[in-house]
Design a protein around this motif. Structure first.
Motif, PDB file in Angstrom:
ATOM      1  N   ALA A 320       0.816  -1.213   0.000  1.00  0.00           N
ATOM      2  CA  ALA A 320       0.000   0.000   0.000  1.00  0.00           C
ATOM      3  C   ALA A 320       0.849   1.263   0.000  1.00  0.00           C
ATOM      4  O   ALA A 320       0.325   2.356   0.179  1.00  0.00           O
ATOM      5  N   GLY A 321       2.174   1.121  -0.164  1.00  0.00           N
ATOM      6  CA  GLY A 321       3.038   2.291  -0.123  1.00  0.00           C
ATOM      7  C   GLY A 321       3.393   2.699   1.284  1.00  0.00           C
ATOM      8  O   GLY A 321       4.416   3.338   1.504  1.00  0.00           O
ATOM      9  N   GLU A 322       2.563   2.344   2.246  1.00  0.00           N
ATOM     10  CA  GLU A 322       2.834   2.660   3.646  1.00  0.00           C
ATOM     11  C   GLU A 322       3.638   1.518   4.260  1.00  0.00           C
ATOM     12  O   GLU A 322       3.317   0.351   4.048  1.00  0.00           O
ATOM     13  N   PRO A 323       4.669   1.821   5.042  1.00  0.00           N
ATOM     14  CA  PRO A 323       5.463   0.737   5.622  1.00  0.00           C
ATOM     15  C   PRO A 323       4.734   0.036   6.756  1.00  0.00           C
ATOM     16  O   PRO A 323       3.796   0.567   7.346  1.00  0.00           O
ATOM     17  N   VAL A 324       5.183  -1.181   7.043  1.00  0.00           N
ATOM     18  CA  VAL A 324       4.720  -1.886   8.224  1.00  0.00           C
ATOM     19  C   VAL A 324       5.237  -1.137   9.445  1.00  0.00           C
ATOM     20  O   VAL A 324       6.349  -0.607   9.446  1.00  0.00           O
ATOM     21  N   VAL A 348      11.051  14.338  -7.150  1.00  0.00           N
ATOM     22  CA  VAL A 348      12.162  15.294  -7.027  1.00  0.00           C
ATOM     23  C   VAL A 348      13.495  14.570  -7.134  1.00  0.00           C
ATOM     24  O   VAL A 348      14.368  14.959  -7.908  1.00  0.00           O
ATOM     25  N   GLN A 349      13.650  13.489  -6.387  1.00  0.00           N
ATOM     26  CA  GLN A 349      14.917  12.754  -6.469  1.00  0.00           C
ATOM     27  C   GLN A 349      14.942  11.754  -7.626  1.00  0.00           C
ATOM     28  O   GLN A 349      15.999  11.241  -7.965  1.00  0.00           O
ATOM     29  N   GLY A 350      13.782  11.472  -8.213  1.00  0.00           N
ATOM     30  CA  GLY A 350      13.759  10.642  -9.419  1.00  0.00           C
ATOM     31  C   GLY A 350      13.845   9.147  -9.171  1.00  0.00           C
ATOM     32  O   GLY A 350      14.255   8.401 -10.059  1.00  0.00           O
ATOM     33  N   ASP A 351      13.440   8.678  -8.001  1.00  0.00           N
ATOM     34  CA  ASP A 351      13.546   7.265  -7.654  1.00  0.00           C
ATOM     35  C   ASP A 351      12.320   6.499  -8.171  1.00  0.00           C
ATOM     36  O   ASP A 351      11.207   6.722  -7.727  1.00  0.00           O
ATOM     37  N   ARG A 352      12.539   5.558  -9.081  1.00  0.00           N
ATOM     38  CA  ARG A 352      11.427   4.819  -9.684  1.00  0.00           C
ATOM     39  C   ARG A 352      10.788   3.839  -8.705  1.00  0.00           C
ATOM     40  O   ARG A 352       9.611   3.485  -8.843  1.00  0.00           O
ATOM     41  N   HIS A 353      11.557   3.384  -7.723  1.00  0.00           N
ATOM     42  CA  HIS A 353      10.981   2.487  -6.716  1.00  0.00           C
ATOM     43  C   HIS A 353      10.057   3.272  -5.790  1.00  0.00           C
ATOM     44  O   HIS A 353       8.988   2.782  -5.405  1.00  0.00           O
ATOM     45  N   ALA A 354      10.457   4.491  -5.456  1.00  0.00           N
ATOM     46  CA  ALA A 354       9.561   5.350  -4.681  1.00  0.00           C
ATOM     47  C   ALA A 354       8.312   5.675  -5.485  1.00  0.00           C
ATOM     48  O   ALA A 354       7.206   5.773  -4.929  1.00  0.00           O
ATOM     49  N   ALA A 355       8.463   5.815  -6.806  1.00  0.00           N
ATOM     50  CA  ALA A 355       7.302   6.074  -7.659  1.00  0.00           C
ATOM     51  C   ALA A 355       6.324   4.903  -7.614  1.00  0.00           C
ATOM     52  O   ALA A 355       5.104   5.092  -7.678  1.00  0.00           O
ATOM     53  N   ARG A 356       6.846   3.677  -7.492  1.00  0.00           N
ATOM     54  CA  ARG A 356       5.964   2.520  -7.353  1.00  0.00           C
ATOM     55  C   ARG A 356       5.170   2.601  -6.052  1.00  0.00           C
ATOM     56  O   ARG A 356       3.958   2.401  -6.026  1.00  0.00           O
ATOM     57  N   ALA A 357       5.875   2.865  -4.955  1.00  0.00           N
ATOM     58  CA  ALA A 357       5.195   2.972  -3.666  1.00  0.00           C
ATOM     59  C   ALA A 357       4.196   4.123  -3.675  1.00  0.00           C
ATOM     60  O   ALA A 357       3.088   4.010  -3.114  1.00  0.00           O
ATOM     61  N   PRO A 407       6.052  12.720 -15.336  1.00  0.00           N
ATOM     62  CA  PRO A 407       6.289  12.043 -14.056  1.00  0.00           C
ATOM     63  C   PRO A 407       7.300  10.916 -14.173  1.00  0.00           C
ATOM     64  O   PRO A 407       7.480  10.321 -15.241  1.00  0.00           O
ATOM     65  N   VAL A 408       7.981  10.622 -13.085  1.00  0.00           N
ATOM     66  CA  VAL A 408       8.878   9.477 -13.023  1.00  0.00           C
ATOM     67  C   VAL A 408       8.036   8.211 -13.092  1.00  0.00           C
ATOM     68  O   VAL A 408       7.059   8.063 -12.356  1.00  0.00           O
ATOM     69  N   GLN A 409       8.404   7.316 -13.974  1.00  0.00           N
ATOM     70  CA  GLN A 409       7.626   6.105 -14.173  1.00  0.00           C
ATOM     71  C   GLN A 409       7.994   5.052 -13.134  1.00  0.00           C
ATOM     72  O   GLN A 409       9.177   4.765 -12.915  1.00  0.00           O
ATOM     73  N   PRO A 410       7.016   4.474 -12.473  1.00  0.00           N
ATOM     74  CA  PRO A 410       7.328   3.484 -11.431  1.00  0.00           C
ATOM     75  C   PRO A 410       7.794   2.160 -12.017  1.00  0.00           C
ATOM     76  O   PRO A 410       7.423   1.786 -13.129  1.00  0.00           O
ATOM     77  N   VAL A 411       8.614   1.454 -11.245  1.00  0.00           N
ATOM     78  CA  VAL A 411       8.922   0.069 -11.575  1.00  0.00           C
ATOM     79  C   VAL A 411       7.668  -0.758 -11.307  1.00  0.00           C
ATOM     80  O   VAL A 411       6.704  -0.278 -10.707  1.00  0.00           O
ATOM     81  N   THR A 412       7.664  -1.995 -11.731  1.00  0.00           N
ATOM     82  CA  THR A 412       6.533  -2.861 -11.436  1.00  0.00           C
ATOM     83  C   THR A 412       6.597  -3.283  -9.965  1.00  0.00           C
ATOM     84  O   THR A 412       7.636  -3.184  -9.309  1.00  0.00           O
ATOM     85  N   SER A 413       5.477  -3.778  -9.459  1.00  0.00           N
ATOM     86  CA  SER A 413       5.464  -4.268  -8.080  1.00  0.00           C
ATOM     87  C   SER A 413       6.446  -5.405  -7.898  1.00  0.00           C
ATOM     88  O   SER A 413       7.120  -5.503  -6.861  1.00  0.00           O
ATOM     89  N   ALA A 414       6.540  -6.280  -8.900  1.00  0.00           N
ATOM     90  CA  ALA A 414       7.489  -7.398  -8.809  1.00  0.00           C
ATOM     91  C   ALA A 414       8.910  -6.876  -8.719  1.00  0.00           C
ATOM     92  O   ALA A 414       9.725  -7.378  -7.925  1.00  0.00           O
ATOM     93  N   GLU A 415       9.241  -5.860  -9.530  1.00  0.00           N
ATOM     94  CA  GLU A 415      10.589  -5.285  -9.483  1.00  0.00           C
ATOM     95  C   GLU A 415      10.842  -4.610  -8.140  1.00  0.00           C
ATOM     96  O   GLU A 415      11.942  -4.696  -7.581  1.00  0.00           O
ATOM     97  N   PHE A 416       9.822  -3.945  -7.619  1.00  0.00           N
ATOM     98  CA  PHE A 416       9.982  -3.248  -6.338  1.00  0.00           C
ATOM     99  C   PHE A 416      10.342  -4.229  -5.234  1.00  0.00           C
ATOM    100  O   PHE A 416      11.316  -4.043  -4.511  1.00  0.00           O
ATOM    101  N   PHE A 417       9.551  -5.295  -5.098  1.00  0.00           N
ATOM    102  CA  PHE A 417       9.787  -6.212  -3.984  1.00  0.00           C
ATOM    103  C   PHE A 417      11.000  -7.102  -4.221  1.00  0.00           C
ATOM    104  O   PHE A 417      11.624  -7.557  -3.257  1.00  0.00           O
ATOM    105  N   ALA A 418      11.364  -7.330  -5.473  1.00  0.00           N
ATOM    106  CA  ALA A 418      12.607  -8.062  -5.734  1.00  0.00           C
ATOM    107  C   ALA A 418      13.804  -7.247  -5.260  1.00  0.00           C
ATOM    108  O   ALA A 418      14.752  -7.790  -4.666  1.00  0.00           O
ATOM    109  N   ALA A 419      13.777  -5.942  -5.507  1.00  0.00           N
ATOM    110  CA  ALA A 419      14.877  -5.082  -5.061  1.00  0.00           C
ATOM    111  C   ALA A 419      14.839  -4.844  -3.560  1.00  0.00           C
ATOM    112  O   ALA A 419      15.882  -4.653  -2.923  1.00  0.00           O
ATOM    113  N   ALA A 420      13.637  -4.855  -2.974  1.00  0.00           N
ATOM    114  CA  ALA A 420      13.493  -4.593  -1.540  1.00  0.00           C
ATOM    115  C   ALA A 420      13.814  -5.815  -0.697  1.00  0.00           C
ATOM    116  O   ALA A 420      14.081  -5.692   0.505  1.00  0.00           O
TER     117      ALA A 420
END
Length: 997
Positions: A320-324, A348-357, A407-420
């Motif tokens: 949900a973008g919000e952390p546990v 502002v910082q251009g982070d695509r993973h943040a764009a996903r969240a 806008p900065v384009q988000p990574v996919t959810s799969a890419e986000f959690f793979a990197a996280a």
């Protein structure tokens, strides 16, 4: 309309954060499709209905209480951009404009910095709302009269001058709020937030100061000092020569606000909401520089340790973008307060993973806004001032998108959690061991007073309520003994964790697997608290939970035990007394009721105004409040009894009546299970209703197809209500995040056996989990594995039944998670011996009377193992990745410099990742440091290089990360530094830095 001034503001953004084309004419503006920005705009419009409720005709402005007048920033954004919709907003644009301008005029004059007496100057939290207020005024600058402009300017400049004049001292107006001078603080309560406030108090005055202003240059230095130190970690920063705003990080930073595991604490607990303050305060400040057409100070886009703090936040992320919130969750599901940090990181910082969240959170915001109480961006917890704050920050987030134009384009959810994905033990003082996998989140909290296990399958932030413990019953006393470990793929060959505790209730073990599966063994009964709200638009929140077990699928009647208003009817019964008796609470605040009503057959509330008693009450919220007929007053249990599950509230109806039902109206502290009981004498009670209703499932259960539970050796079946799953005491409980898991097969399978009774063993998902629930070490125990195709580290011997006997050892009160290092295809003869040394080497010995002919496989490698009777052969998988487990003390450890890296330097972590395909580029006079995590005996430091000229190196050691000496032989050290003076482009790079004991 987007003004040309706003667009030009982006052209000067520092560090390439907002590198945008500026059109030749404001009329040429063509914004790229941006669904997140569009959603923010709709949200601001609908939220304006809440704003209209804040209008106070007596003062001709929005209310002052809780800074509600700060709603003007959202108004100003709506009034200065296209697409205003009066139908959504509930007010005509002209009316909104008039109210907004009147509010700005009034509160600009009443601010203390402009000569007023009503608000302002105080850093905590007046300066934050001044920041919103000044930005709103600047957006509507052309429509303000000269006196109001002068007042607004006095606020911005006066607050900057005031904050600057404090030096590093405390604000006398702010009470106990302090950054602790320039030293900061990180144990128990970070000063990151406080230093951020000192910086943001300066930002509006600095951003809007005229060119060449004499005071502004002094404010600039102080602004950067506070902003840089907010995320300061001296042991790291003093090794970092990266230049920010004209000085190296090592020259700016003196504060210590982070644990060395890159996590912050607040109120003695890990609460990621406060970690996000780094980008929240940066976003507030950045909005002013961008709106004023000023370049962003570099410190806003090159924040010391910002990358590492963001990695920690991703480790705790949900879908949900919000952390546990793994510990005290006093900021739980405050969606509107989580927007700005993500928007700043993304846009502002251009982070695509943040764009996903950010996109995930944006998708939840409208359903959340529509949920009762409607038209609020913050609910379920928090303070009233969070509502105008959330509106202001949503407005800033919207501006970041529209100013960027693309806008900065988000990574996919799969890419986000793979990197996280990953694991981390944050240290004994922090008391958190966390595991983010591609399919879920799990954690063990070992901090005294907050001991719990957590599980969030599928990263679903609205399935299991992580404010309540999972599996392990609530603990009121600290563990008598604890052991925890976070395994990593680079060091151990697997990302997993294991935790074993000795508690007053008994021994408990918890392991987390890379598949998202969790394994528990310990005291019972165990439970999982479920969310079960009706919030259309949020996956899973349709007002019901469906459970599947051996007997089929069932959906228990919903509506009770999920907060809000519980309306209960039952067959008429004689009663003079009626009571609520709690059984379990939704969180750490116990129970609180706005109203307790008891109805007879005519629908009359017989409890209104009657005598009431309770197990306890907070002095501010007495029991009588529950029956006073006032919907705004409430009863709450006393602070000392918030952890008590059987708290109660009873009403004497004054006479025996025929009761047919009750209504309970809950505050945020609600009961997830409870009894409604009646009595004719006030002594003997009978149960009218047990809420909520429950269903009996069996040895396994699926929850909405989102998560699965399997019990082994349980004393009874799993039962479930719409808001709670209860699992009886069991030898083992396995929780599966993969919806495709065959739960019936998992429950029916044979488990590994062997070792003492206190050793619990699971082979869930092919990983061998060992939990030693005793103070005695297990040495050389022979475990019988039903399957013969998985080879774990150690010696395995083939059995006649096709299984294996594995010899294993487990530390006292400890655990282990072991991956299968090799798989075997084909039947090995009885007595065949497989000795696995590590991830790359296995030795096969055939018994005297039979040859072996099987295939060994490890990843993409395989080999036919043909071994004559009585012979031994060794097989080695080619090294194309780290050999695990490793004895290298440096492998996978934290490296410095952190972010930002000095010009020309490559990623230092590449020297310790165990990957021969990566390397560290020192850069000019480069120096890196590896933190071993604790002082260790160091016998040797070895370096492996790429091809090219090898420069002479200097190896140093330190115990504190600040003072170093040349390494000349065996000693004890925590930090190992390698300096490469004179390095130039084309020289050899360091592939591996290894440290041996």
């Amino acid at each position: 309309m987007l003004t040309r001034r706003a667009l030009l503001a982006l052209a000067g953004a520092a560090g390439g954060a907002l590198a945008l084309p500026v059109p030749a004419s404001a009329l040429d503006v063509s914004l790229a499709a941006d669904p997140v920005a569009d959603e923010y705009h709709r949200l601001l419009l609908v939220h304006t209905r809440w704003v209209q409720q804040q209008w106070d005709p007596a003062i001709g402005a929005y209310r002052a209480a809780d800074f509600r007048f700060a709603a003007v920033l959202g108004n100003a954004v709506l009034l200065t951009t296209d697409g205003y919709d009066a139908g959504l907003a509930g007010v005509d644009a002209a009316v909104l404009r008039g109210q907004t301008l009147a509010t700005i005029t009034r509160f600009a004059a009443t601010n203390r910095l402009a000569g007023g007496t009503e608000w302002g100057r105080r850093l905590f939290w007046d300066s934050t709302f001044e920041l919103y207020f000044v930005l709103a005024a600047r957006l509507l600058w052309a429509e303000l009269d000269a006196a109001t402009r002068s007042n607004v300017d006095a606020i911005a400049r006066g607050q900057a001058a005031y904050a600057y004049g404090l030096g590093t001292g405390n604000d006398p107006l702010s009470g106990s709020w302090t950054p602790n001078g320039s030293a900061g603080g990180y144990r128990g309560d970070t000063k990151l937030e406080e230093m951020g406030v000192y910086a943001q108090a300066i930002a509006p005055g600095l951003a809007w100061a005229p060119a060449g202003d004499a005071e502004a240059s002094r404010w600039q230095e102080r602004f950067v000092f506070w902003a840089a130190n907010a995320s300061g970690l001296p042991a790291a920063d003093r090794a970092n020569p990266a230049v920010i705003d004209g000085r190296p990080v090592s020259a700016w930073n003196v504060a210590h606000n982070l644990h060395d595991t890159f996590v912050v604490e607040n109120h003695e607990s890990v609460n990621p909401h406060y970690q996000a303050e780094l980008w929240r305060t940066a976003g507030r400040a950045a909005a002013h520089f961008l709106a004023a057409g000023r370049p962003l100070p570099q410190v806003l886009t090159r924040q010391p340790n910002g990358r590492e703090l963001w990695a920690t936040l991703r480790l705790l992320a949900s879908d949900a973008g919000e952390p546990v919130m793994p510990m005290i969750a006093d900021r739980y599901h405050l969606y509107g307060r989580d927007v700005l940090p993500l928007a700043f990181l993304a846009q502002v910082q251009g982070d695509r993973h943040a764009a996903r969240a950010e996109a995930d959170l944006a998708a939840r915001l409208m359903p959340y806004l529509r949920y009762a109480p409607e038209n609020r961006l913050t609910k379920f917890s928090g303070e009233e001032k969070y509502e105008p704050e959330a509106r202001a920050e949503l407005a800033i987030a919207y501006l970041f998108h529209r100013w960027r134009t693309t806008p900065v384009q988000p990574v996919t959810s799969a890419e986000f959690f793979a990197a996280a994905a990953g694991t981390r033990f944050f240290g004994t003082a922090v008391g958190l061991t966390a595991h983010q996998s591609t399919t879920g989140f799990a954690a063990a909290v070992t901090k005294p007073g907050q001991v719990r296990f957590l599980w969030q399958p599928g990263h679903d932030n609205w399935l299991i309520d992580t404010r309540a413990p999972a599996f392990l019953p609530a603990q009121t006393a600290p563990p008598m003994r604890q052991w925890t470990a976070a395994y990593t793929a680079a060091r151990d060959g697997v990302d997993s964790t294991a935790t074993v505790l000795q508690t007053a209730a008994g021994w408990a073990g918890y392991a987390t697997l890379p598949t998202g599966t969790v394994v528990y063994s310990g005291p019972g009964p165990s439970s999982l608290t479920l969310f079960n709200l009706t919030m259309p638009g949020v996956p899973g929140l349709d007002g019901s939970r469906t459970f599947t077990g051996p007997a089929g699928t069932v959906t228990p009647p919903a509506g009770l035990g999920d907060g809000g208003t519980d309306r209960i009817t039952f067959t008429a019964r004689s009663a003079r007394h009626v009571r609520f008796l709690g059984q379990s609470a939704s969180g750490q605040y116990g129970y609180s009721l706005f109203a307790f009503e008891a109805f007879d057959a005519t629908g009359t509330d017989r409890a209104r105004g009657r005598a009431v008693t309770a197990s306890s009450a907070d002095p501010a919220y007495p029991a009588t409040n529950a029956v006073d007929g006032n919907a705004t007053t409430r009863w709450a249990v006393s602070r000392d009894e918030r952890s008590r599950t059987d708290s109660w509230l009873a009403v004497d109806l004054g006479a025996t009546v025929q009761l047919t039902g009750v209504t309970l109206t809950w505050e945020a502290a609600y009961a997830t299970s409870y009894l409604v009981q009646t009595s004719t004498n006030g002594t003997t009670w009978t149960t009218a209703v047990a809420a909520p209703s429950t269903a009996t499932l069996g040895a396994w259960a699926s929850v909405d197809g989102r998560a699965g539970l399997v019990t082994h050796g349980a004393t009874g079946p799993i039962t479930a209500s719409p808001t709670r799953i209860t699992i009886p005491p069991a030898t083992l409980i396995e929780g599966y995040s993969d919806a495709g898991t065959d739960l019936a097969a998992a429950a029916a399978r044979r488990l590994p056996t062997g070792g003492p009774a206190t050793l619990r063993v699971s082979d869930a998902d092919g990983y061998l989990t060992l939990l030693n629930l005793s103070p005695t070490a297990v040495n050389g125990a022979v475990l019988t594995l039903p399957r013969g195709d998985r080879l774990y580290r150690g010696v395995s011997v083939a059995r006649a039944d096709g299984g294996l006997d594995l010899t294993a050892s487990v530390p006292a009160g400890g655990g282990a998670v072991r991956p299968a290092r090799f798989t075997v295809t084909g039947r090995a003869p009885t007595g065949a011996r497989f000795s696995v040394a590590d991830s790359h080497n296995v030795t096969v010995t055939a018994p005297a009377g039979a040859a072996i002919d099987v295939r060994l496989t490890a990843g993409s490698w395989s080999a036919q193992a043909q071994v004559p009777a009585g012979a031994t052969r060794s097989f080695t998988k080619p090294v194309n990745g780290p050999v695990t487990p490793t004895t290298d003390l440096a492998r996978g450890r934290t490296t410095f410099p952190t972010s930002p890296l000095p010009a020309g330097m490559g990623e230092p972590s590449h020297a310790v990742d165990g990957n021969p395909g990566t390397s560290w580029r020192p850069g000019p006079n480069g120096r890196m440091v590896v933190d071993l995590g604790a002082s260790r005996a160091v016998a040797a430091v070895s370096l492996a290089w790429t091809s090219g000229t090898r420069r002479a190196v200097r190896v140093e050691t330190s115990t504190d990360g600040a003072t170093y000496s040349i390494f000349s032989g065996p000693l004890s050290a925590r930090y190992i530094a390698v300096a490469v003076p004179g390095w130039t482009t084309g020289d050899a790079e360091i592939v591996e830095l290894s440290v041996t004991a």
